[in-house]
Scaffold this motif. Structure first.
Motif: not given
Ligand SMILES: Cc1ncc(COP(=O)(O)O)c(C=O)c1O
Length: 393
Positions: A75, A78, A83, A87-88, A236
């Motif tokens: 994170d 990300g 991001a 989502t990473t 991501h």
């Protein structure tokens, strides 16, 4: 840090020079190779020792700390590309991620083309060269003869209803050219294709906003401006798309319930389905301090500082009559400047011998990449050293 007066037009955010002590290599070299291997953060050995102590002292219970730390670091990286949390994912490298992404799609139907460009990272072109094995077809748009410009329109024109996926770099690795991705994303989405962006040369130097960019996938690794070291590839994928993808190297960490040890595959929802097998825990520990430093500084400031160092460098190289194979407009150029003073390989070797670390790419020249921790004096001084080596012939 080199002593002597600072030359050229002023660089911004000179307060960042106070962080030089955090990067040991700066004490012994003129370090301008951040586009290829960002400097190690001084806290990296401490964090690796922390990882090892957990293993040594707590044995299997270490996973209770290791597993959430890997997700936290994912994170964190990300966040450096804008991001949203969750989502990473982190994996070994781009080749690993791209391969798994390729096989997560169905190439057997009429929509079976990947559109990419000849200027892409060779490792990615190698992956696409094998897509026929899955029933796919690669359309490779040629680069412009000058090796600097990228005709986005050519890529846009190559995208049609047969396109399953478009893969394109955000920044070209040879020249540092920033690709205008907006028309590519627009056309791809218009015809129903996915867009995968290789952000390796952008992350850690540009102020990337993956949400604004609108690509479906944005991936890269950490050995360059992110200074995270090897073993820290990351990817991501937007929440809209990720659950439609079915990776083959699912591994047990990519399962809905890893500890159920169920032989039937049941993908985890969201990005975790790309987690693969056991994660590279030491790599994540090693990368965290450098990621955190960039997060603390903020990518807007990092980008402003980079431009304030590369633009005077580029202008001074042109003044010497040398060829610059990077866009001259700072808005179209990312973190490095590719300079060809003539006899580039020999000049490169001479620079290395003098402790000025840069690299050389055949046919284009010497890549020089000051990061936020470099001074303007270091950036411009490399040109004097190049001239010194040239004069030696
Ligand atoms: C644009 C780009 N993509 C990918 C890579 C590396 O890929 P991998 O992580 O597979 O080594 C590099 C450089 O090492 C790069 O410059």
């Amino acid at each position: 840090m080199r002593s002597g007066p600072v030359r050229g037009s002023g660089s911004v955010h000179d307060d960042l020079l106070e962080r030089r002590g955090d990067y040991p290599v700066l004490a012994t070299t003129t370090y301008l190779a951040n586009h290829t291997l960002g400097a190690m953060h001084r806290r990296t050995p401490e964090r690796l020792a922390e990882y090892a102590a957990l293993w040594a002292e707590r044995g299997v219970v270490a996973w209770e700390t290791w597993a959430p730390e890997v997700e936290r670091v994912a994170d964190l990286v990300g966040s450096l590309i804008g991001a949203p949390a969750g989502t990473t994912v982190m994996r070994q490298n781009v080749a690993d991620l791209l391969g798994d992404l390729a096989v997560s799609l169905d190439w057997s139907g009429p929509r079976n083309r990947v559109v990419t460009s000849a200027l892409e990272w060779p490792g990615s072109l190698h992956t696409w060269s094998q897509i026929g094995r899955l029933g796919g077809e690669a359309v490779v748009v040629p680069g412009e003869p000058d090796g600097v410009s990228f005709d986005v329109q050519r890529m846009v024109d190559a995208i049609d209803e047969r396109t399953l996926l478009v893969e394109c770099s955000h920044v070209l690795f040879r020249t540092s050219t920033i690709v205008d991705l907006a028309p590519v994303v627009e056309k791809a989405h218009l015809v129903g294709a996915l867009v995968v962006v290789d952000g390796y040369q952008a992350a850690g130097t540009l102020d990337v906003d993956v949400v604004a960019l609108g690509a479906d996938v944005y991936l890269g690794g950490s050995v360059k401006y992110l200074s995270g070291g090897p073993g820290n590839g990351w990817m991501h994928v937007t929440a809209d798309v990720v659950d439609r993808l079915e990776p083959v190297s699912a591994g047990w960490f990519g399962q809905l319930a890893p500890f159920a040890f169920d032989p039937e595959i049941a993908y985890a929802p969201g990005i975790r389905r790309f987690a693969g097998g056991t994660p590279g825990v030491p790599s994540a520990y090693a990368a965290e301090p450098a990621y955190q430093a960039l997060a603390d500084i903020g990518m807007t400031r990092v980008r402003e500082r980079s431009t304030s160092l590369t633009q005077p460098l580029l202008e001074a190289a042109l003044e010497r009559g040398w060829t610059v194979r990077s866009p001259h407009d700072p808005a179209r150029r990312a973190g490095h400047v590719t300079i060809d003073p003539g006899d580039s390989q020999r000049v490169h070797d001479g620079l290395i011998a003098r402790g000025t670390l840069v690299d050389h790419r055949p046919g284009v020249g010497i890549r020089v990449s000051p990061h936020f921790y470099n001074s303007l004096d270091e950036s411009l001084g490399v040109l004097d050293t190049m001239a010194e080596v040239l004069a030696e012939r």
